[in-house]
Design a protein around this motif. Structure first.
Motif, PDB file in Angstrom:
ATOM      1  N   LYS A  59      67.677  56.964  70.531  1.00 59.73           N
ATOM      2  CA  LYS A  59      68.887  56.152  70.324  1.00 59.73           C
ATOM      3  C   LYS A  59      70.015  56.959  69.669  1.00 59.73           C
ATOM      4  O   LYS A  59      71.178  56.619  69.791  1.00 59.73           O
ATOM      5  N   LYS A  60      69.598  57.982  68.895  1.00 56.20           N
ATOM      6  CA  LYS A  60      70.607  58.699  68.105  1.00 56.20           C
ATOM      7  C   LYS A  60      70.533  60.195  68.397  1.00 56.20           C
ATOM      8  O   LYS A  60      69.434  60.759  68.432  1.00 56.20           O
ATOM      9  N   ILE A  61      71.692  60.796  68.590  1.00 59.04           N
ATOM     10  CA  ILE A  61      71.739  62.239  68.833  1.00 59.04           C
ATOM     11  C   ILE A  61      72.550  62.895  67.731  1.00 59.04           C
ATOM     12  O   ILE A  61      73.626  62.411  67.372  1.00 59.04           O
ATOM     13  N   ARG A  62      72.017  63.983  67.211  1.00 57.81           N
ATOM     14  CA  ARG A  62      72.818  64.800  66.301  1.00 57.81           C
ATOM     15  C   ARG A  62      72.921  66.207  66.882  1.00 57.81           C
ATOM     16  O   ARG A  62      71.912  66.820  67.232  1.00 57.81           O
ATOM     17  N   ILE A  63      74.155  66.704  66.976  1.00 59.69           N
ATOM     18  CA  ILE A  63      74.380  68.059  67.483  1.00 59.69           C
ATOM     19  C   ILE A  63      74.475  68.987  66.290  1.00 59.69           C
ATOM     20  O   ILE A  63      75.183  68.707  65.324  1.00 59.69           O
ATOM     21  N   SER A  64      73.721  70.090  66.360  1.00 54.73           N
ATOM     22  CA  SER A  64      73.686  70.968  65.200  1.00 54.73           C
ATOM     23  C   SER A  64      73.625  72.425  65.645  1.00 54.73           C
ATOM     24  O   SER A  64      73.839  72.753  66.805  1.00 54.73           O
ATOM     25  N   GLY A  65      73.305  73.322  64.715  1.00 56.22           N
ATOM     26  CA  GLY A  65      73.207  74.751  65.048  1.00 56.22           C
ATOM     27  C   GLY A  65      72.458  75.462  63.957  1.00 56.22           C
ATOM     28  O   GLY A  65      71.678  74.822  63.240  1.00 56.22           O
ATOM     29  N   GLY A  66      72.797  76.675  63.781  1.00 58.07           N
ATOM     30  CA  GLY A  66      74.028  77.460  63.866  1.00 58.07           C
ATOM     31  C   GLY A  66      75.257  76.570  63.629  1.00 58.07           C
ATOM     32  O   GLY A  66      75.146  75.482  63.133  1.00 58.07           O
ATOM     33  N   GLU A  67      76.388  77.114  63.986  1.00 55.27           N
ATOM     34  CA  GLU A  67      77.611  76.315  63.861  1.00 55.27           C
ATOM     35  C   GLU A  67      78.027  75.819  65.247  1.00 55.27           C
ATOM     36  O   GLU A  67      78.514  76.604  66.069  1.00 55.27           O
ATOM     37  N   PRO A  68      77.842  74.518  65.512  1.00 57.22           N
ATOM     38  CA  PRO A  68      78.102  74.021  66.867  1.00 57.22           C
ATOM     39  C   PRO A  68      79.540  74.219  67.333  1.00 57.22           C
ATOM     40  O   PRO A  68      79.788  74.390  68.522  1.00 57.22           O
ATOM     41  N   LEU A  69      80.487  74.240  66.380  1.00 57.87           N
ATOM     42  CA  LEU A  69      81.890  74.321  66.802  1.00 57.87           C
ATOM     43  C   LEU A  69      82.317  75.723  67.226  1.00 57.87           C
ATOM     44  O   LEU A  69      83.449  75.909  67.679  1.00 57.87           O
TER      45      LEU A  69
END
Ligand code: SAM
Length: 310
Positions: A59-69
């Motif tokens: 249901k929930k997505i989190r985009i991460s990294g490293g630095e995703p931007l």
């Protein structure tokens, strides 16, 4: 439908790491438990995986990294993920590029951001990150709030002798800027750089929690978030993120992860149970076959700290 693992833990959140590269270099960083990698999934590979995730009940997505931007295609990635209609799409960033991207991220369908930001002092910022980006990060926080990403949370890893004395200044800064402060206890993981560091800098949050409970106007418990507490103090909010290296954390864990090279990672603290998706995608696996791989990874989930989890 929500899928559960063998320990009866529901799994409804997916953390997608899209790169191991970063534009700052925090000396304590655990890199989300992922070793540096060359391969980075393309936006369409990420879309395919997120689509399967949606179908199995994430249901929930989190985009991460490293630095995703620092990925040039970040807006396309967010657009593709949000087009699938998840209940919540969020991103974790160090904020240094948010001034530039906040509005485009919102327009691409991002709901909210967590911004890692540990200090208001330029020398301390330089000491922690090895970069002179304090003002850029502050600008990023302000921009995120201004464009309407909501809520904006500021993640502060509290370290003894480094920034623990800044908690109230950070709270003040967040309150003034309509952001929520999250206090995070330093975590020691397999790929942390220097283990002596942790003995020296780990700052136990128990004292602060007591003080927060004493002065707050209201306290809320967050179910499925390790019963994390939210303290409301004179128009501001503080959350304390409990340490992750314990059975209670594992018992309440609802999350599965994807590495930048497209492997399902059932546990932050383990790397011996990864399930590859990109190889199978390249071999032409059907959605049904990919779903089965997801289900295998979920069924095989094991709490790293097992004591109370049955
Ligand atoms: N670059 C993004 C950022 O700065 O938020 C995403 C990656 S960063 C690894 C994700 C989160 O992990 C940040 O909030 C960071 O503060 C936290 N973190 C990293 N190493 C940690 C450690 N050793 N203990 C506690 N938190 C840590």
């Amino acid at each position: 439908m929500t899928i559960t693992d063998r320990f009866n833990r529901p799994v409804f959140s997916l953390r997608i790491s899209i790169t191991t590269r970063c534009n700052i270099n925090c000396f304590y960083c655990h890199n989300d438990g992922i070793m540096p990698q060359d391969y980075e999934m393309s936006p369409s590979e990420i879309f395919r995986i997120a689509k399967i995730a949606k179908e199995i009940g994430i249901k929930k997505i989190r985009i991460s990294g490293g630095e995703p931007l620092i990925r040039k295609d970040i807006i396309d990635i967010v657009k593709k993920i949000s087009s699938l209609g998840f209940r919540d799409v969020s991103l974790t960033t160090n904020g240094t590029l948010l001034g530039k991207y906040a509005k485009d991220l919102l327009d691409a369908g991002l709901n909210r951001v967590n911004i890692s930001f540990d200090t208001l002092n330029s020398k301390t910022y330089l000491f922690i990150t090895k970069k002179d980006y304090l003002e850029k990060a502050k600008e990023g926080i302000k921009k995120a709030v201004e464009v309407g990403l909501y809520p904006v949370k500021v993640n502060m890893v509290v370290m003894k002798g480094v920034n623990h004395h800044e908690i109230w200044d950070m709270f003040q800064f967040c309150r003034e800027n309509n952001a929520i402060l999250q206090l995070i206890e330093l975590l020691k993981t397999e790929n942390c750089p220097d283990s002596e560091f942790f003995d020296e800098y780990r700052y136990k949050m128990a004292g602060i929690e007591k003080e927060l409970a004493r002065i707050s106007n209201k306290v809320k418990k967050r179910q499925f978030m390790q019963d994390r507490k939210k303290y409301f103090i004179n128009g501001g909010e503080i959350e304390v993120v409990r340490p992750m290296d314990n059975t209670e954390f594992c018992k309440n864990c609802t999350r599965i992860r994807i590495t930048p090279d497209g492997k399902l990672k059932p546990c932050l603290l383990k790397n011996d149970d990864l399930v590859d998706l990109i190889g199978p995608i390249n071999q032409g696996y059907s959605d049904k076959q990919l779903k089965e791989l997801f289900l295998i990874a979920i069924k095989n989930r094991e709490p790293f700290y097992k004591k109370y989890v049955k």
